[in-house]
Design a protein around this motif. Structure first.
Motif, PDB file in Angstrom:
ATOM      1  N   UNK A  32       0.829  -1.205   0.000  1.00 54.42           N
ATOM      2  CA  UNK A  32       0.000   0.000   0.000  1.00 54.42           C
ATOM      3  C   UNK A  32       0.863   1.254   0.000  1.00 54.42           C
ATOM      4  N   UNK A  33       1.899   1.273   0.832  1.00 58.44           N
ATOM      5  CA  UNK A  33       2.766   2.440   0.918  1.00 58.44           C
ATOM      6  C   UNK A  33       3.504   2.676  -0.396  1.00 58.44           C
ATOM      7  N   UNK A  34       3.948   1.607  -1.040  1.00 57.82           N
ATOM      8  CA  UNK A  34       4.644   1.736  -2.327  1.00 57.82           C
ATOM      9  C   UNK A  34       3.724   2.327  -3.388  1.00 57.82           C
ATOM     10  N   UNK A  35       2.436   1.941  -3.337  1.00 58.79           N
ATOM     11  CA  UNK A  35       1.471   2.457  -4.307  1.00 58.79           C
ATOM     12  C   UNK A  35       1.121   3.914  -4.037  1.00 58.79           C
ATOM     13  N   UNK A  36       0.935   4.268  -2.763  1.00 55.79           N
ATOM     14  CA  UNK A  36       0.489   5.606  -2.400  1.00 55.79           C
ATOM     15  C   UNK A  36       1.619   6.626  -2.402  1.00 55.79           C
ATOM     16  N   UNK A  37       2.839   6.193  -2.094  1.00 55.54           N
ATOM     17  CA  UNK A  37       3.976   7.104  -1.988  1.00 55.54           C
ATOM     18  C   UNK A  37       5.133   6.594  -2.843  1.00 55.54           C
ATOM     19  N   UNK A  38       4.976   6.586  -4.174  1.00 53.56           N
ATOM     20  CA  UNK A  38       6.015   6.010  -5.038  1.00 53.56           C
ATOM     21  C   UNK A  38       7.340   6.760  -4.970  1.00 53.56           C
ATOM     22  N   UNK A  39       7.320   8.031  -4.544  1.00 57.30           N
ATOM     23  CA  UNK A  39       8.558   8.813  -4.491  1.00 57.30           C
ATOM     24  C   UNK A  39       9.304   8.657  -3.172  1.00 57.30           C
ATOM     25  N   UNK A  40       8.708   7.955  -2.200  1.00 54.23           N
ATOM     26  CA  UNK A  40       9.375   7.746  -0.914  1.00 54.23           C
ATOM     27  C   UNK A  40      10.096   6.404  -0.952  1.00 54.23           C
ATOM     28  N   UNK A  63       3.543  -3.346  11.111  1.00 57.40           N
ATOM     29  CA  UNK A  63       4.741  -3.918  10.502  1.00 57.40           C
ATOM     30  C   UNK A  63       4.565  -3.906   8.985  1.00 57.40           C
ATOM     31  N   UNK A  64       5.654  -4.171   8.284  1.00 58.64           N
ATOM     32  CA  UNK A  64       5.603  -4.130   6.819  1.00 58.64           C
ATOM     33  C   UNK A  64       4.572  -5.097   6.246  1.00 58.64           C
ATOM     34  N   UNK A  65       4.389  -6.257   6.904  1.00 60.51           N
ATOM     35  CA  UNK A  65       3.452  -7.251   6.386  1.00 60.51           C
ATOM     36  C   UNK A  65       2.075  -7.155   7.038  1.00 60.51           C
ATOM     37  N   UNK A  66       1.844  -6.118   7.854  1.00 63.93           N
ATOM     38  CA  UNK A  66       0.507  -5.930   8.435  1.00 63.93           C
ATOM     39  C   UNK A  66      -0.502  -5.696   7.321  1.00 63.93           C
ATOM     40  N   UNK A  67      -1.678  -6.303   7.442  1.00 64.92           N
ATOM     41  CA  UNK A  67      -2.716  -6.162   6.424  1.00 64.92           C
ATOM     42  C   UNK A  67      -3.535  -4.908   6.713  1.00 64.92           C
ATOM     43  N   UNK A  68      -3.667  -4.074   5.707  1.00 58.90           N
ATOM     44  CA  UNK A  68      -4.461  -2.853   5.852  1.00 58.90           C
ATOM     45  C   UNK A  68      -5.733  -2.995   5.030  1.00 58.90           C
TER      46      UNK A  68
END
Length: 315
Positions: A32-40, A63-68
Motif C-alpha cells: 500500500x505504501x509503495x502504491x500511495x507514496x512512489x517517491x518515498x 509492521x511491513x506485512x501488516x494487512x491494511x
C-alpha cells in the motif's frame, strides 16, 4: 473523512501525518505504501516501522506485512530532507485562551506541505508557545504576508470557523501594482474563477460570478500605486487573479500573468500583497475585534521594479 485524535504526539511542534485507507482490497502495508507514496524510498518506511512510528488510529503499531483494509487510518511522522530555510520572522500580535493572531512574513507557508515541514508558521508557533492544539482558521498564501488567525481551543473553534463560512469576517489587503490612470476606483470586480488546466493556477472564465473583490487606490506616483483590496469571497488566488485581469498584476507575482519555474524564490522580491487588517464581531462575547499587521507596503522607487518595498523581519 476526518482523522481521529492522533495516537502519536507532536514531535518538536510537528503533528503526525495520516492517511485513510481507501476502498481497496486488503493488502500488506508495504504494498500500500509503495502504491500511495512512489517517491518515498522503501528504506524510509523501513526506518519508520523499525522505530514503531507507523500506527493505526487506535495506536496499534504496524509492521511491513501488516494487512491494511478500507476504513483504517494510518499515522506516521513525515520528514523533509534538506528543507529550505525561510529567513524571516513571524510575530504574535495577540493571544488569549481562544485565539492567537499572528503576523506572517512572506515566503513562509502556514501549514506543512510539499517541501516545507518545520519551516511553516504553524510549526514555528507550536514550538514557541507549546500550544499543541493550535490550528489556522483561514488560509494565507505562502507568498502573502500579514494577519492570520489561529484557534487555540478546539471547543470554540467551530464558532470562529462559522464566521468565515458566513462571510462575516472582514479582511483588507494592500497591494502594489502598476498605476492605471484609466482604472476608476473605488470599484468592484466580480467574476467566475476556476482551476486552470495548469497546475495550481486559477483563471477567470465565463459564467455566474463566484468571487467579489472591492478595490480602491490609496496612493500612486507616475508608475506604481498602492491598492486596498477587500475580498467578499475567498477563492484561492482571488486577489491575484482579479488584479491581473484588471491589467495591473501585483508586483513580483510569480504566478500571474506567467508562472515562474518552481523553486525560483527571490527573497529580495517578495510578492507585494499584504493582509493588512482583519475585523469581526467575536462570537463568544459580541466584542468588536480588529487586528492590524505591523508590516507596510511602500511605492517602489521610480524605474526600480526590483526594489523590495516591504518591511520584513529577518531571523
Amino acid at each position: 473523512m476526518q482523522a481521529l485524535p492522533a495516537p502519536l504526539p507532536d514531535r518538536d511542534g510537528v503533528s503526525p501525518s495520516y492517511i485513510w485507507i481507501p476502498e481497496i482490497a486488503p493488502l500488506p502495508l508495504h504494498q500500500f505504501l509503495a502504491q500511495q507514496f512512489p517517491d518515498v524510498p522503501a528504506g524510509i518506511w523501513q526506518e519508520r516501522l523499525a522505530k514503531q512510528e507507523v500506527v493505526t488510529q487506535t495506536g496499534d503499531k504496524l509492521q511491513a506485512d501488516s494487512i491494511v483494509r478500507r476504513g483504517m487510518c494510518i499515522f506516521y511522522y513525515r520528514e523533509v530532507p534538506a528543507e529550505p530555510h525561510i529567513p524571516f520572522q513571524e510575530q504574535i500580535l495577540y493571544q488569549d485562551e481562544h485565539l492567537l493572531v499572528a503576523d506572517k512574513p512572506h515566503f513562509l507557508p502556514v501549514t506543512p506541505g510539499g517541501q516545507y515541514l518545520r519551516e511553516t508558521l504553524l510549526v514555528r508557533l507550536k514550538q514557541c508557545t507549546g500550544l499543541s492544539q493550535l490550528a489556522p482558521l483561514h488560509r494565507l498564501d505562502r507568498e502573502t504576508a500579514g494577519v492570520i488567525l489561529f484557534s487555540i481551543n478546539p471547543d470554540t473553534r467551530g464558532k470562529y470557523q462559522a464566521m468565515f463560512q458566513a462571510k462575516t469576517m472582514q479582511k483588507t489587503y494592500h497591494a502594489v501594482a502598476r498605476y492605471l490612470p484609466a482604472l476608476e476606483t473605488p470599484c468592484i470586480r466580480r467574476s467566475r474563477i476556476v482551476e486552470s488546466p495548469r497546475f495550481f493556477i486559477m483563471e477567470e472564465t465565463e459564467g455566474e460570478p463566484n468571487t467579489e473583490t472591492h478595490l480602491r487606490m490609496l496612493s500612486h506616483d507616475d508608475e506604481w500605486a498602492i491598492y486596498e483590496l477587500s475580498p467578499v469571497t475567498g477563492k484561492r488566488h482571488q486577489l491575484r487573479v482579479h488584479m491581473n485581469a484588471l491589467g495591473c498584476p501585483i508586483l513580483h507575482d510569480g504566478f500571474y500573468p506567467s508562472p515562474l519555474p518552481a523553486g525560483s524564490d527571490d527573497f529580495a522580491k517578495p510578492l507585494q500583497l499584504l493582509a493588512r487588517t482583519i475585523r469581526f464581531t467575536d462570537p463568544l462575547n459580541g466584542d468588536l475585534r480588529e487586528f492590524h499587521s505591523d508590516q507596510q507596503l511602500f511605492l517602489p522607487q521610480q524605474n526600480a521594479e526590483n526594489t523590495a518595498t516591504i518591511d520584513i523581519n529577518p531571523l
